[in-house]
Structure formats: C-alpha cells, structure tokens
Motif scaffolding. Structure first.
Motif, short mmCIF file in Angstrom:
data_model
loop_
_atom_site.label_atom_id
_atom_site.label_comp_id
_atom_site.label_asym_id
_atom_site.label_seq_id
_atom_site.Cartn_x
_atom_site.Cartn_y
_atom_site.Cartn_z
N LEU A 121 31.14 -15.20 22.51
CA LEU A 121 30.22 -14.19 23.34
C LEU A 121 30.60 -14.24 24.80
O LEU A 121 30.92 -15.28 25.29
CB LEU A 121 28.83 -14.68 23.32
N PRO A 122 30.72 -13.15 25.51
CA PRO A 122 31.52 -13.32 26.75
C PRO A 122 30.14 -13.95 27.80
O PRO A 122 29.16 -13.95 27.56
CB PRO A 122 31.51 -11.56 27.12
N GLN A 123 30.88 -14.49 28.73
CA GLN A 123 29.89 -15.18 29.63
C GLN A 123 28.83 -14.64 30.36
O GLN A 123 27.68 -14.75 30.35
CB GLN A 123 30.79 -15.87 30.60
N PRO A 124 29.03 -13.08 30.65
CA PRO A 124 27.82 -12.46 31.49
C PRO A 124 26.90 -12.06 30.45
O PRO A 124 25.64 -12.36 30.96
CB PRO A 124 28.67 -11.22 31.97
N GLU A 125 27.12 -11.78 29.33
CA GLU A 125 26.10 -11.65 28.28
C GLU A 125 25.44 -13.06 27.76
O GLU A 125 24.06 -12.84 27.69
CB GLU A 125 26.74 -10.96 26.99
N ALA A 126 25.98 -14.02 27.87
CA ALA A 126 25.67 -15.25 27.17
C ALA A 126 24.51 -15.71 28.63
O ALA A 126 23.31 -16.01 28.23
CB ALA A 126 26.42 -16.58 27.21
N ASP A 127 25.03 -15.67 29.60
CA ASP A 127 24.06 -16.02 30.91
C ASP A 127 22.74 -15.11 30.99
O ASP A 127 21.68 -15.47 30.96
CB ASP A 127 24.65 -15.78 32.12
N ALA A 128 22.98 -13.64 30.69
CA ALA A 128 21.91 -12.76 30.76
C ALA A 128 21.04 -13.22 29.58
O ALA A 128 19.77 -12.89 29.84
CB ALA A 128 22.47 -11.36 30.70
N LEU A 129 21.47 -13.35 28.41
CA LEU A 129 20.38 -13.68 27.18
C LEU A 129 19.84 -14.73 27.58
O LEU A 129 18.53 -14.93 27.22
CB LEU A 129 21.32 -13.41 25.93
N ILE A 130 20.41 -16.09 27.73
CA ILE A 130 19.83 -17.18 28.06
C ILE A 130 18.72 -17.02 29.11
O ILE A 130 17.40 -17.37 28.85
CB ILE A 130 20.62 -18.17 28.44
N ASN A 131 18.90 -16.33 30.36
CA ASN A 131 18.00 -16.16 31.38
C ASN A 131 16.86 -15.34 30.77
O ASN A 131 15.80 -15.40 31.21
CB ASN A 131 18.46 -15.54 32.55
N ALA A 132 17.06 -14.27 29.88
CA ALA A 132 15.89 -13.30 29.49
C ALA A 132 15.11 -14.16 28.40
O ALA A 132 13.76 -13.74 28.54
CB ALA A 132 16.63 -12.15 28.71
N ILE A 133 15.70 -14.90 27.62
CA ILE A 133 14.66 -15.63 26.61
C ILE A 133 14.04 -17.08 27.05
O ILE A 133 13.11 -17.36 26.30
CB ILE A 133 15.38 -15.86 25.33
N ALA A 134 14.69 -17.57 28.07
CA ALA A 134 13.93 -18.93 28.64
C ALA A 134 12.73 -18.54 29.01
O ALA A 134 12.44 -17.89 29.65
CB ALA A 134 14.52 -19.24 29.90
N GLY A 135 11.61 -19.45 28.20
CA GLY A 135 10.24 -19.26 28.43
C GLY A 135 9.62 -18.25 27.81
O GLY A 135 8.71 -17.86 28.48
N LEU A 136 10.17 -17.36 27.15
CA LEU A 136 9.76 -16.12 26.79
C LEU A 136 8.32 -16.38 26.09
O LEU A 136 7.31 -15.49 26.13
CB LEU A 136 10.72 -15.21 25.75
N THR A 137 8.21 -17.17 25.22
CA THR A 137 7.01 -17.56 24.47
C THR A 137 6.11 -18.77 25.04
O THR A 137 5.02 -19.20 24.53
CB THR A 137 7.18 -17.98 23.07
N ALA A 138 6.45 -19.07 26.29
CA ALA A 138 5.67 -20.10 27.14
C ALA A 138 4.08 -19.89 27.30
O ALA A 138 3.71 -18.73 27.27
CB ALA A 138 6.18 -20.38 28.42
N ASN A 139 3.44 -20.78 27.02
CA ASN A 139 1.96 -20.87 26.92
C ASN A 139 1.24 -19.69 25.96
O ASN A 139 0.33 -19.30 26.26
CB ASN A 139 1.31 -20.55 28.34
N ASP A 140 2.02 -19.67 25.06
CA ASP A 140 1.60 -18.75 23.86
C ASP A 140 1.41 -17.50 24.21
O ASP A 140 0.67 -16.50 23.87
CB ASP A 140 0.33 -19.13 23.17
N ARG A 141 1.99 -16.94 25.47
CA ARG A 141 1.76 -15.56 26.03
C ARG A 141 3.23 -14.90 26.14
O ARG A 141 4.27 -15.44 26.61
CB ARG A 141 1.16 -15.72 27.33
#
Length: 188
Positions: A121-141
C-alpha cells in the motif's frame, strides 16, 4: 438449415458453459481479497453522508460502534456480529485498538503502517487511512462526517494498492474493511 449454421452457435454455448462457472468459482474463493475480481471489489459506500443525518440513523450508527468496541471485552458482543467481523478483529487486535481508542498509540499506528507498506500500500494512502480511522468508534460514538471521510479514504487506498496487496491483504486491512462495511450498512 444445416449443421454448419448451428455449429458456431453450439461451440459458443459450450465454451460459455465451461468458462462462466470457472470464473464464478474463482471469485467466490476470495473472501478477504481487495480490489477487482473479489467479493469486496469497488467502493464500500458511494454518495454523501445523508444516510446518517437523522437522529435515529446516528443512534443506530453509535450502537454499531458500541458493538465493535465491546468485541474485545465482552464475549456476548461477538454473538450479535457477523462471524467474519469477529474473526477479522481477532486476527488484528491492534486495528481494533486503533478504532476504539480516542488517542491513538503511535507504536500501534507505526506497526499497522509498516504492515501495509510491506504488503504494497503506498505511504500516502496508508497515512491517510490510519489518520481517518484512528478513534473512529471511540466512546461508542461516530461522527457521520468522519465515517464518510474514512470510507472515502479507504476506497482511495484500495484503488492505489499494489497487485500484491490486492492478492493478499494484511489482516489489519481486512479488519478495517469489515468495520467500515458494518458501520456503513447500519443505516442503509
């Protein structure tokens, strides 16, 4: 009409009968592949965030987030989820932690990123996806805009992935796919 008239038609039907079932069988064997020719090909979600605009839809979305978050800590949570999701997160505990933790652990992020880069997976896409999903379901919200962004970034990553990545995606990427699929279908 002579046999010469029907012979080309017969040959075409015979070939189609052999080729079509083989391609269907090959596609059905790839339950965790990414990209064209697999059962998760194409965009997970297309459109805008409108499906999650009502309060009922957001409640359902947050309920799904709570189910995903409880997966690691509550054995009963796995009974209400598709087995493929449970299996995906069992194989990728760091991804589960990344989704549910409000402040992402840098070492976990780096481990997931290294795995994705090693698989193509290219680095820019890996970085972007990790940043986008980090904490996505935190606090059940879940913020509907954050989910929409995560789906968009995921789709871009799939389109940019190498053939090796598509042929054998890492467990953590498969877990992301199943989580986003489950969340995006909660109100559709």
């Amino acid at each position: 009409m002579t046999i010469r008239t029907f012979l080309p038609l017969f040959v075409a039907f015979a070939l189609a009968a052999f080729v079509f079932p083989a391609s269907v069988a090959a596609q059905s064997q790839c339950s965790d592949c990414v990209g064209s020719g697999s059962d998760i090909a194409g965009a997970l979600f297309q459109g805008d965030g409108a499906p999650w605009s009502s309060s009922e839809a957001r409640d359902q979305l947050n309920s799904r987030a709570a189910q995903l978050n409880a997966l690691a800590s509550t054995p009963d949570a796995s009974r209400s989820m598709p087995p493929v999701v449970v299996d995906a997160f069992a194989a990728a505990p760091l991804m589960h932690a990344l989704l549910r933790t409000e402040v992402a652990d840098r070492a976990e992020q780096a481990s997931i990123q290294d795995e994705w880069l090693a698989h193509g997976l290219p680095q820019p896409e890996a970085d972007a996806l990790i940043n986008a999903i980090a904490g996505l379901t935190a606090n059940d919200r879940i913020d509907p805009e954050a989910l929409y962004n995560s789906l968009t970034v995921y789709n871009t990553a799939v389109e940019s992935a190498s053939e090796d990545f598509v042929a054998a995606p890492p467990a953590s990427f498969v877990a992301v796919r199943h989580a986003l699929h489950m969340l995006s279908e909660s109100t559709l």
